[in-house]
Scaffold this active site. Structure first.
Site, PDB file in Angstrom:
ATOM      1  N   ASP A  11       0.885  -1.168   0.000  1.00 25.74           N
ATOM      2  CA  ASP A  11       0.000   0.000   0.000  1.00 25.74           C
ATOM      3  C   ASP A  11       0.918   1.212   0.000  1.00 25.74           C
ATOM      4  O   ASP A  11       1.600   1.481   0.991  1.00 25.74           O
ATOM      5  CB  ASP A  11      -0.880  -0.048   1.259  1.00 25.74           C
ATOM      6  CG  ASP A  11      -1.778   1.177   1.402  1.00 25.74           C
ATOM      7  OD1 ASP A  11      -1.552   2.169   0.681  1.00 25.74           O
ATOM      8  OD2 ASP A  11      -2.686   1.123   2.247  1.00 25.74           O
ATOM      9  N   HIS A  18      -8.561   4.914   1.928  1.00 22.35           N
ATOM     10  CA  HIS A  18      -7.937   3.598   1.760  1.00 22.35           C
ATOM     11  C   HIS A  18      -8.729   2.714   0.788  1.00 22.35           C
ATOM     12  O   HIS A  18      -8.672   1.500   0.884  1.00 22.35           O
ATOM     13  CB  HIS A  18      -7.859   2.891   3.109  1.00 22.35           C
ATOM     14  CG  HIS A  18      -6.937   3.542   4.098  1.00 22.35           C
ATOM     15  ND1 HIS A  18      -5.575   3.333   4.090  1.00 22.35           N
ATOM     16  CD2 HIS A  18      -7.171   4.390   5.116  1.00 22.35           C
ATOM     17  CE1 HIS A  18      -5.012   4.013   5.082  1.00 22.35           C
ATOM     18  NE2 HIS A  18      -5.965   4.668   5.731  1.00 22.35           N
ATOM     19  N   ASP A  52      -6.640  -0.759  -1.650  1.00 17.81           N
ATOM     20  CA  ASP A  52      -5.548   0.224  -1.646  1.00 17.81           C
ATOM     21  C   ASP A  52      -4.175  -0.425  -1.770  1.00 17.81           C
ATOM     22  O   ASP A  52      -3.167   0.159  -1.396  1.00 17.81           O
ATOM     23  CB  ASP A  52      -5.617   1.096  -0.384  1.00 17.81           C
ATOM     24  CG  ASP A  52      -5.533   0.283   0.897  1.00 17.81           C
ATOM     25  OD1 ASP A  52      -5.360  -0.952   0.825  1.00 17.81           O
ATOM     26  OD2 ASP A  52      -5.643   0.880   1.977  1.00 17.81           O
ATOM     27  N   TYR A  90      -3.672   9.208  -0.231  1.00 23.24           N
ATOM     28  CA  TYR A  90      -3.728   9.024   1.213  1.00 23.24           C
ATOM     29  C   TYR A  90      -2.728   7.965   1.702  1.00 23.24           C
ATOM     30  O   TYR A  90      -2.731   6.830   1.232  1.00 23.24           O
ATOM     31  CB  TYR A  90      -5.156   8.649   1.646  1.00 23.24           C
ATOM     32  CG  TYR A  90      -5.276   8.788   3.131  1.00 23.24           C
ATOM     33  CD1 TYR A  90      -5.258  10.050   3.714  1.00 23.24           C
ATOM     34  CD2 TYR A  90      -5.304   7.670   3.957  1.00 23.24           C
ATOM     35  CE1 TYR A  90      -5.286  10.203   5.078  1.00 23.24           C
ATOM     36  CE2 TYR A  90      -5.339   7.815   5.320  1.00 23.24           C
ATOM     37  CZ  TYR A  90      -5.324   9.079   5.876  1.00 23.24           C
ATOM     38  OH  TYR A  90      -5.344   9.223   7.229  1.00 23.24           O
ATOM     39  N   GLY A 103      18.168  -5.687   0.854  1.00 24.27           N
ATOM     40  CA  GLY A 103      18.432  -7.030   0.345  1.00 24.27           C
ATOM     41  C   GLY A 103      17.209  -7.889   0.128  1.00 24.27           C
ATOM     42  O   GLY A 103      17.235  -8.841  -0.649  1.00 24.27           O
ATOM     43  N   ASN A 104      16.110  -7.597   0.838  1.00 28.01           N
ATOM     44  CA  ASN A 104      14.906  -8.423   0.741  1.00 28.01           C
ATOM     45  C   ASN A 104      13.743  -7.580   1.258  1.00 28.01           C
ATOM     46  O   ASN A 104      13.911  -6.876   2.255  1.00 28.01           O
ATOM     47  CB  ASN A 104      15.103  -9.670   1.632  1.00 28.01           C
ATOM     48  CG  ASN A 104      14.073 -10.744   1.363  1.00 28.01           C
ATOM     49  OD1 ASN A 104      12.873 -10.487   1.429  1.00 28.01           O
ATOM     50  ND2 ASN A 104      14.540 -11.929   1.045  1.00 28.01           N
ATOM     51  N   TYR A 228       0.579   0.056  14.969  1.00 25.46           N
ATOM     52  CA  TYR A 228      -0.244   0.036  13.777  1.00 25.46           C
ATOM     53  C   TYR A 228       0.434   0.773  12.636  1.00 25.46           C
ATOM     54  O   TYR A 228       0.829   1.911  12.757  1.00 25.46           O
ATOM     55  CB  TYR A 228      -1.615   0.689  14.023  1.00 25.46           C
ATOM     56  CG  TYR A 228      -2.452   0.667  12.774  1.00 25.46           C
ATOM     57  CD1 TYR A 228      -3.109  -0.501  12.396  1.00 25.46           C
ATOM     58  CD2 TYR A 228      -2.526   1.761  11.936  1.00 25.46           C
ATOM     59  CE1 TYR A 228      -3.831  -0.554  11.228  1.00 25.46           C
ATOM     60  CE2 TYR A 228      -3.251   1.713  10.748  1.00 25.46           C
ATOM     61  CZ  TYR A 228      -3.905   0.551  10.408  1.00 25.46           C
ATOM     62  OH  TYR A 228      -4.618   0.500   9.237  1.00 25.46           O
ATOM     63  N   LYS A 231      -2.674  -2.487   7.294  1.00 34.52           N
ATOM     64  CA  LYS A 231      -2.983  -3.915   7.388  1.00 34.52           C
ATOM     65  C   LYS A 231      -2.081  -4.722   6.476  1.00 34.52           C
ATOM     66  O   LYS A 231      -1.515  -4.211   5.522  1.00 34.52           O
ATOM     67  CB  LYS A 231      -4.438  -4.142   6.993  1.00 34.52           C
ATOM     68  CG  LYS A 231      -5.427  -3.731   8.062  1.00 34.52           C
ATOM     69  CD  LYS A 231      -5.174  -4.386   9.389  1.00 34.52           C
ATOM     70  CE  LYS A 231      -5.480  -5.870   9.363  1.00 34.52           C
ATOM     71  NZ  LYS A 231      -5.364  -6.443  10.718  1.00 34.52           N
ATOM     72  N   ASP A 233      -2.554  -6.902   4.194  1.00 36.55           N
ATOM     73  CA  ASP A 233      -3.441  -7.532   3.229  1.00 36.55           C
ATOM     74  C   ASP A 233      -2.685  -8.590   2.447  1.00 36.55           C
ATOM     75  O   ASP A 233      -1.695  -8.279   1.781  1.00 36.55           O
ATOM     76  CB  ASP A 233      -4.020  -6.447   2.339  1.00 36.55           C
ATOM     77  CG  ASP A 233      -4.816  -5.462   3.182  1.00 36.55           C
ATOM     78  OD1 ASP A 233      -5.630  -5.928   3.988  1.00 36.55           O
ATOM     79  OD2 ASP A 233      -4.585  -4.254   3.044  1.00 36.55           O
ATOM     80  N   GLN A 241      -4.968 -27.957 -11.348  1.00 37.91           N
ATOM     81  CA  GLN A 241      -5.200 -29.085 -12.288  1.00 37.91           C
ATOM     82  C   GLN A 241      -4.141 -30.191 -12.125  1.00 37.91           C
ATOM     83  O   GLN A 241      -3.113 -30.000 -11.514  1.00 37.91           O
ATOM     84  CB  GLN A 241      -5.238 -28.606 -13.749  1.00 37.91           C
ATOM     85  CG  GLN A 241      -6.224 -27.476 -14.025  1.00 37.91           C
ATOM     86  CD  GLN A 241      -7.700 -27.847 -13.905  1.00 37.91           C
ATOM     87  OE1 GLN A 241      -8.534 -27.017 -13.620  1.00 37.91           O
ATOM     88  NE2 GLN A 241      -8.028 -29.120 -14.109  1.00 37.91           N
ATOM     89  N   ARG A 265     -10.373   0.042  10.266  1.00 34.83           N
ATOM     90  CA  ARG A 265      -9.232   0.273  11.142  1.00 34.83           C
ATOM     91  C   ARG A 265      -8.525  -1.033  11.543  1.00 34.83           C
ATOM     92  O   ARG A 265      -7.887  -1.107  12.581  1.00 34.83           O
ATOM     93  CB  ARG A 265      -9.661   1.063  12.382  1.00 34.83           C
ATOM     94  CG  ARG A 265     -10.172   2.431  12.009  1.00 34.83           C
ATOM     95  CD  ARG A 265     -10.688   3.257  13.157  1.00 34.83           C
ATOM     96  NE  ARG A 265     -11.293   4.478  12.638  1.00 34.83           N
ATOM     97  CZ  ARG A 265     -10.621   5.589  12.299  1.00 34.83           C
ATOM     98  NH1 ARG A 265      -9.340   5.649  12.495  1.00 34.83           N
ATOM     99  NH2 ARG A 265     -11.250   6.625  11.797  1.00 34.83           N
TER     100      ARG A 265
HETATM  101  C1  F6R Z   1      -8.057  -0.760   7.340  1.00 34.28           C
HETATM  102  C2  F6R Z   1      -7.919   0.533   6.687  1.00 34.28           C
HETATM  103  C3  F6R Z   1      -8.875   1.619   7.007  1.00 34.28           C
HETATM  104  C4  F6R Z   1      -8.207   2.650   7.921  1.00 34.28           C
HETATM  105  C5  F6R Z   1      -9.186   3.758   8.319  1.00 34.28           C
HETATM  106  C6  F6R Z   1      -8.553   4.837   9.184  1.00 34.28           C
HETATM  107  O1  F6R Z   1      -7.121  -1.660   6.854  1.00 34.28           O
HETATM  108  O2  F6R Z   1      -7.025   0.741   5.890  1.00 34.28           O
HETATM  109  O3  F6R Z   1     -10.058   1.129   7.563  1.00 34.28           O
HETATM  110  O4  F6R Z   1      -7.708   2.008   9.074  1.00 34.28           O
HETATM  111  O5  F6R Z   1      -9.695   4.374   7.150  1.00 34.28           O
HETATM  112  O6  F6R Z   1      -7.424   5.281   8.513  1.00 34.28           O
HETATM  113  P1  F6R Z   1      -6.451   6.415   9.073  1.00 34.28           P
HETATM  114  O7  F6R Z   1      -6.025   6.024  10.456  1.00 34.28           O
HETATM  115  O8  F6R Z   1      -5.351   6.438   8.084  1.00 34.28           O
HETATM  116  O9  F6R Z   1      -7.290   7.691   9.087  1.00 34.28           O
HETATM  117 MG    MG Z   2      -4.119   2.250   2.919  1.00 34.22          MG
HETATM  118 MG    MG Z   3      -4.971  -2.543   1.992  1.00 32.75          MG
END
Ligand code: F6R
Ligand code: MG
Ligand code: MG
Length: 364
Positions: A11, A18, A52, A90, A103-104, A228, A231, A233, A241, A265
Site C-alpha cells: 500500500d 484507503h 488500496d 492518502y 536485500g529483501n 499500527y 494492514k 493484506d 489441475q 481500522r
Molecule cells: C483498514 C484501513 C482503514 C483505515 C481507516 C482509518 O485496513 O485501511 O479502515 O484504518 O480508514 O485510517 P487512518 O487512520 O489512516 O485515518
Molecule cells: Mg491504505
Molecule cells: Mg490494503
C-alpha cells in the site's frame, strides 16, 4: 523449464482514503517493470490492484527471495510513492517501513508470496489478493481446497490427489515452522490454523510428487513495526489441475464469506467477499473485506492472462451473503464479536483511557 512466480504488494497510497489505487500508480509500476522486462531481468509481469494495495505479479528465473527481484519491487514502490506524494494520495508510502532497501522486502513492509516451479506442459495458476484483512485469512480456504473432500472432489476420485497434501505452518509470533501431512494429521493441523492471527499456512505441497501447490504471504506489519502501520493484506499463489485441485475446486471455498480480521481500522471481524477486480474498492465501513483472483496460464514464464475469476454470476450469492453478514455484524457496533478483542485491535485508545481513569478504579 524452472520459473519463479513472485507476487509482491504494498500500500503506497490510497485513492480515495484507503479505498482504491489511482491509475497513475499502476501506470508508474507498469513503466518500471516494462524496463526490467526489456532488460531481461524478468520474463513477464502483470500489475493490478486490490483495494488500496498495488500488486506486482512477476515471472523470472532467479528463484525465490532473490535480491534483484526484491529490489526491483522496492524501487517500483518507491517510484510509485513519488507519484502518490505528488497527487497527495492518502498514506503515500505507507507500507515502505524501511528508509532504504536492505536485500529483501520481507520484514520491510511489502507482502510477498513466491514459488519456484518446474513449469508443466500446461501450468494454470491462480493468484489471490485480499484487502482489509490480514495474514492468516487463507488458512480456512486452503484447508478446504487441499483437505476437505466436500469441497474438493478430486481428493477422493482423482488418483493424483488421493495421497493428500503437506502443509507448512508458521507460528508468526514465535518465528517457528512445522509440517503436517493430511489427511492423517488434519486434526492436529486444525488445532493450530484455527487461530489464524498466530498460525498461518505458508506453503502447501502435493504428497504425490512433493511439488509445491500453494504459497502465501504471512507478513504482519504490526509485529514488524511494533505498532499500527496499516494492514497486512495478504496474497497467495495456487497451482491448479492434474496433481493439484481443479480451478473450480480452488475457487469453491470462497462461496462462503468466511469471517476474518480486518475491515474498519483493521480492528473488526467481517466477511471476506469475492469480487471482480473492478469491484475491489472497499467502501462500506471501509469494507467489507475483499478477495480477488486472477488466473493465468504460464507459457515459458509468460503470463497468459489475466482472467478475472470472480467476475462471474456464480459468485453473486456469495456476495449477497457477505452483505447480509456485514449488516448483521455492523449492528454490533463497538461490541465483540464485531470489534476484535482488546489485544488484537490494530487501533486502540486503551492506554490513553486507562491513564485518564487510572485513579478511579476501586477494589471489588
Ligand atoms: C483498514 C484501513 C482503514 C483505515 C481507516 C482509518 O485496513 O485501511 O479502515 O484504518 O480508514 O485510517 P487512518 O487512520 O489512516 O485515518
Ligand atoms: Mg491504505
Ligand atoms: Mg490494503
Amino acid at each position: 523449464m524452472k520459473v519463479t512466480l513472485s507476487v509482491i504488494k504494498a500500500d503506497i497510497g490510497g485513492w480515495v482514503g484507503h479505498s482504491a489505487i489511482h491509475p497513475a500508480l499502476e501506470e508508474s509500476a507498469r513503466e518500471s517493470l516494462a524496463v526490467a522486462k526489456q532488460n531481461g531481468q524478468i520474463i513477464d509481469f502483470c500489475v493490478t490492484s486490490c483495494g488500496d494495495d498495488l500488486q506486482l505479479i512477476l515471472t523470472h528465473t532467479l528463484g525465490v527471495d532473490n535480491e534483484q527481484i526484491h529490489r526491483l519491487a522496492w524501487d517500483t514502490f518507491t517510484t510509485g510513492t513519488e507519484v502518490a506524494k505528488r497527487l497527495k494520495l492518502y498514506g503515500a508510502g505507507q507500507d515502505l517501513l524501511a528508509d532504504a532497501f536492505s536485500g529483501n522486502v520481507k520484514g520491510q513492509g511489502p507482502g510477498v508470496a513466491e514459488m519456484e516451479i518446474e513449469e508443466r506442459t500446461s501450468e494454470p495458476v491462480l493468484i489471490f489478493m485480499a484487502d482489509k484483512t490480514s495474514a492468516g485469512s487463507w488458512n480456512l480456504p486452503l484447508f478446504k481446497m487441499f483437505v476437505d473432500p466436500f469441497n474438493t472432489a478430486g481428493l477422493i476420485i482423482a488418483p493424483s490427489l488421493h495421497q493428500g497434501f503437506r502443509f507448512e505452518v508458521h507460528d508468526i509470533r514465535e518465528h517457528k515452522k512445522i509440517f503436517f501431512d493430511t489427511p492423517e494429521e488434519m486434526y492436529d493441523l486444525l488445532m493450530f490454523i484455527g487461530t489464524p492471527s498466530r498460525f498461518t499456512v505458508k506453503h502447501v505441497f502435493a504428497r504425490h510428487d512433493g511439488a509445491i501447490a500453494a504459497a502465501s504471504s504471512t507478513e504482519r506489519l504490526s509485529l514488524i513495526a511494533g505498532k499500527y502501520v496499516g494492514k497486512d493484506d495478504p496474497v497467495m499463489i495456487v497451482r491448479s489441475q492434474h496433481q493439484f485441485p481443479a480451478v473450480g475446486e480452488i475457487l469453491e471455498p470462497f462461496r462462503y464469506p468466511w469471517i476474518i480480521e480486518g475491515w474498519m481500522r483493521g480492528s473488526h471481524y467481517g466477511p471476506l467477499m469475492p469480487v471482480a477486480q473492478k469491484q475491489a474498492t472497499p467502501s462500506r465501513f471501509d469494507g467489507p473485506p475483499r478477495v480477488i483472483c486472477l488466473g493465468f496460464q504460464l507459457a515459458d514464464g509468460k503470463l497468459i492472462g489475466p482472467r478475472d475469476m470472480f467476475d462471474d454470476p456464480s459468485w453473486d450469492e456469495a456476495r449477497r451473503d457477505a452483505n447480509l453478514l456485514a449488516d448483521h455484524l455492523r449492528r454490533h457496533g463497538p461490541f465483540e464479536p464485531h470489534r476484535l478483542p482488546l489485544e488484537e485491535m490494530e487501533y486502540t485508545s486503551l492506554p490513553q483511557i486507562m491513564e485518564k481513569i487510572k485513579g478511579r478504579w476501586e477494589k471489588l
